[in-house]
Scaffold this motif. Structure first.
Motif, PDB file in Angstrom:
ATOM      1  N   ALA A 240       0.832  -1.201   0.000  1.00 33.41           N
ATOM      2  CA  ALA A 240       0.000   0.000   0.000  1.00 33.41           C
ATOM      3  C   ALA A 240       0.868   1.253   0.000  1.00 33.41           C
ATOM      4  CB  ALA A 240      -0.926  -0.004   1.209  1.00 33.41           C
TER       5      ALA A 240
ATOM      6  N   TYR B 181      -5.304  -1.887   0.612  1.00 36.04           N
ATOM      7  CA  TYR B 181      -4.324  -2.295  -0.394  1.00 36.04           C
ATOM      8  C   TYR B 181      -5.010  -2.876  -1.623  1.00 36.04           C
ATOM      9  CZ  TYR B 181      -0.478  -4.803  -2.624  1.00 36.04           C
ATOM     10  OH  TYR B 181       0.428  -5.280  -3.539  1.00 36.04           O
TER      11      TYR B 181
ATOM     12  N   LYS C   5      -4.440  -0.853  -5.183  1.00 36.28           N
ATOM     13  CA  LYS C   5      -3.707  -1.492  -6.276  1.00 36.28           C
ATOM     14  C   LYS C   5      -4.600  -1.745  -7.488  1.00 36.28           C
ATOM     15  CE  LYS C   5      -3.989  -6.381  -4.847  1.00 36.28           C
ATOM     16  NZ  LYS C   5      -3.199  -7.562  -4.457  1.00 36.28           N
TER      17      LYS C   5
END
Length: 743
Positions: free
Chosen positions: A289, A434, A438
């Motif tokens: 992250a 995260y 992403k």
């Protein structure tokens, strides 16, 4: 309360449906007295097999009466007729009906012995060459081996679904591997609890290697603390608990920890001048992250410069004037493409956010809105006038071959957005953050909104606090409470609380009330009266949809568990007209308000003709039906999704007339009632009281002892969470290897 399980024995007549990935199977079974449709989780079945089943009877609305199998044992076919049916089914490659008939006619009940041990005898049958005989025998042995492995795995007390998962994960050696190391079941993709693995180990004739047990115990400690919010732990805080759990010396535990690090089952990192230990998935989530945030910071989107006249146009169109801080937020959001917008109630977060959305839309950008919970997404949609969805639904859940959930949208398959706006960031844990960040396409703007004074997420990490404290991201904190908001005692008292000032408990004619009570009994009686009659009668509030009781704790007379029983008795008492089911010490009744308590990615739901899967921790709904015949409960959630629960899934459901403050994050309610009496000292702190007060939109009522309110307001201590996102953002030495990521 355990449900009664019925026993059934018979022979498989026909396999109607089988899903190789999940093991879900529908087949016809012939018993001594009837012809039965059976559903459940099975490895490959073939006609002619004899089964002993345990389960429950139910009636499917479309397919009629069925037997839902929860446990089974099987024997290979024994009679000539069963042997023929099994072989003719195609279970063994190279054998069809005609060949099966010839084999049975030639060898009778010795056919299986011939297939397994004397394949050369098959050449006595016309059309079977020596080469074909060997292939047939090999296929038979493989089929037989799979069945024997599944039968052997059941001896460990594994469910049929777990047996299937274990076989897929570990193959033909699964049984022997587990006998030598039952603790392998604690690892991905099975993720069995350490306690269950211990029980299996205790039943083995030979105890596993002690290092295997010690390794699993150490990892268990980290996993347990992950559930308490910690993404990592100082090494020194692992050693002592491990020695106590495993009855081992410190030197032995230190050596095992070193070995786990060497084998990359744990990851060591020096942060805050100390060695910390991570589970790999936690490390990759936090460090990953941080790296993705760095990419957004280093490669800002090419935006159109925002001029003051652009903001003035919106002010004229909306008949509003933004203050300097709000204008700064709008400028930074558009020009930098990355912003954290924070502030308490009444400070204009919604107004500012709507201006940011309008500014992006005038530039022709696609804006996507998301929030952690269905209720938060629904509120976000209401205040913005734009569609909003939960993070899970945005990323889309699917399953791998082991039945483990994963998100469809990721680095290689990003979401379709030019701008992503995330609300209620304070309740987003690091794993979900995260997964979300992403999945951003390169150049996508990211606007994150949250109240940094609220409690941290239920899951692991401290995302909002770490992002702000890192000093790496643009942050705009709205502090000015607008004049209209100042009319609300909820708003002014919330700001007093967060600044350590005792809230005004004397007001009798606004939206914030304190009702003094001197005992647990009178507190409970008052809460029940307010919830069931006084507020509904005076203000027209619905106890099920408008009023929420928030408790500091689950335990005690004024805790959520006890209050739920009292509130259910008052709001939804037993009735011949209302079906109910007793499960796990609770009575679930049609009309009950309930909450999902853990993420379940596999539960199916429907909404306005749309279908999907996934009911998540914190989702609140109403039970609309209890079907004893079908062994199901139907729940309609706040966002209008309808899910049908098998009774066994009720282990994940609690009554929600009263919930803890922690569970209320991301939600708002018209009226909130909070008992403040006999609160455990560890829960008497400011952020918890502030979070509860800011959940109320129109009315907040505290019931209990003003001394408890004072103690909570004055105590600004926060529960310590070990996390590393801030450190990774600030460190020049943080590294991230996508090739090693395994989450």
């Amino acid at each position: 309360m355990k449900r009664e399980l019925f026993e059934l024995q018979g022979t498989v007549e026909e396999v109607v449906f089988h899903n190789d990935e999940t093991g879900f199977t529908v087949f016809d079974l012939v018993t001594e007295s009837e012809y039965v449709t059976v559903v459940g989780t099975f490895s490959d079945l073939a006609p002619g097999e004899e089964l002993s089943l345990k389960g429950s009877w139910n009636t499917h609305p479309t397919f009629g009466r069925q037997f839902r199998a929860e446990w089974y044992e099987r024997k290979m076919p024994s009679t000539a007729a069963e042997l023929y049916k099994y072989l003719a089914s195609g279970a063994v490659n190279g054998i069809r009906a005609k060949t099966a008939q010839k084999i049975i006619e030639r060898f009778g009940e010795d056919s299986f012995d011939v297939l397994e041990n004397y394949p050369e005898k098959l050449t006595q049958i016309k059309g079977i060459s020596p080469q074909k005989a060997e292939k047939i025998s090999k296929s038979f042995k493989e089929q037989f081996a799979v069945r024997q492995i599944m039968i052997s795995l059941e001896r460990f007390g594994l469910t049929p679904l777990e047996c299937l998962q274990v076989y897929k994960a570990f193959g033909a050696d699964a049984y022997e591997n587990i006998r030598s190391n039952p603790y392998m079941l604690c690892e991905d993709p099975i993720d069995m609890s350490f306690e269950r693995a211990e029980l299996i180990a205790d039943d083995l004739p030979e105890k596993p290697d002690i290092i295997l047990r010690q390794s699993a115990g150490i990892i268990y400690i980290l996993k347990h603390n992950l559930n308490n919010g910690h993404t990592c732990l100082p090494r020194r805080k692992i050693i002592l608990p491990a020695t106590q759990l495993l009855d081992s010396s410190c030197d032995d535990i230190e050596a095992v920890v070193d070995n786990l690090i060497k084998n990359k089952r744990l990851i060591s990192a020096h942060i805050y001048n100390e060695e910390f230990l991570f589970l790999p998935e936690s490390y990759y989530a936090e460090n990953g992250a941080a790296q993705k945030v760095e990419i957004v910071l280093n490669f800002p989107p090419a935006g159109v410069p925002t001029l003051l006249k652009d903001i003035e146009r919106i002010e004229q169109r909306e008949n509003i004037i933004y203050d300097d801080t709000q204008k700064s937020a709008i400028f930074q959001a558009v020009e930098k493409g990355l912003l954290i917008l924070t502030g308490g109630p009444g400070t204009g977060k919604t107004t500012t956010l709507n201006a940011i959305i309008k500014m992006f839309e005038t530039q022709g950008l696609k804006v996507v809105l998301t929030a952690p919970t269905g209720r938060a997404a629904k509120r976000m949609s209401e205040v913005s006038g734009k569609d909003a969805t939960t993070i899970h639904r945005l990323l889309i859940v699917d399953w791998d071959k082991y039945g483990k959930p994963y998100f469809v949208h990721n680095m290689t398959n990003p979401i379709d957005a030019d701008v992503l706006i995330v609300d209620e960031l304070s309740m987003v844990d690091v794993s979900l953050f995260y997964s979300l960040i992403k999945a951003l396409p390169l150049g996508c703007r990211l606007i994150m909104v949250g109240d940094s004074e609220q409690l941290p997420a239920v899951g692991a990490g401290a995302v909002l606090h770490d992002l702000i404290d890192s000093g790496r991201l643009p942050v705009v904190e709205l502090k000015k409470v607008f004049r209209q908001a100042l009319k609300s005692k909820i708003v002014t008292n919330a700001h007093d609380i967060v600044n350590g000032r005792l809230p005004d408990l004397t007001c009798k004619d606004n939206d914030f009330f304190f009702m003094k009570r001197n005992s647990n009994q009178t507190v409970v009686k008052t809460v029940v009266d307010l919830f069931s009659s006084r507020l509904p009668n005076a203000y027209g509030y619905s106890p099920l949809t408008d009023i929420q009781v928030l408790c500091p704790s689950r335990k005690g007379d004024c805790g959520s568990v006890s209050l739920n029983k009292a509130l259910q008795a008052a709001i939804n008492p037993p009735s011949p007209k209302k079906a109910e089911i007793a499960f796990n010490g609770k009575i679930f009744r049609v009309g009950d308000k309930v909450m999902q308590t853990k993420n379940n990615y596999q539960l199916l739901w429907k909404k306005d003709g749309e279908e999907g899967s996934g009911i998540f921790n914190g989702d609140i709904g109403i039970i609309t039906s209890v079907d004893d015949l079908d062994s199901t409960v139907t729940i309609e959630f706040d966002d209008e999704r309808v899910a049908v629960y098998p009774f066994s899934n009720l282990i994940e459901v609690e009554h929600a007339y009263a919930i803890t403050v922690h569970k209320s994050q991301g939600n708002e309610f018209d009226a909130v009632i909070m008992p403040v009496f006999s609160v455990p000292s560890k829960l008497c702190y400011r952020n918890l009281l502030y979070t509860a007060v800011t959940r109320a939109k129109k009315m907040m009522i505290l019931v209990g002892d003003e001394e408890v309110v004072r103690l909570m307001t004055e105590n600004n201590s926060k529960t310590k969470r070990y996390s590393a996102l801030k450190e990774f953002l600030c460190s020049e030495n943080s590294s991230y290897d996508e090739q090693e990521e395994n989450i």
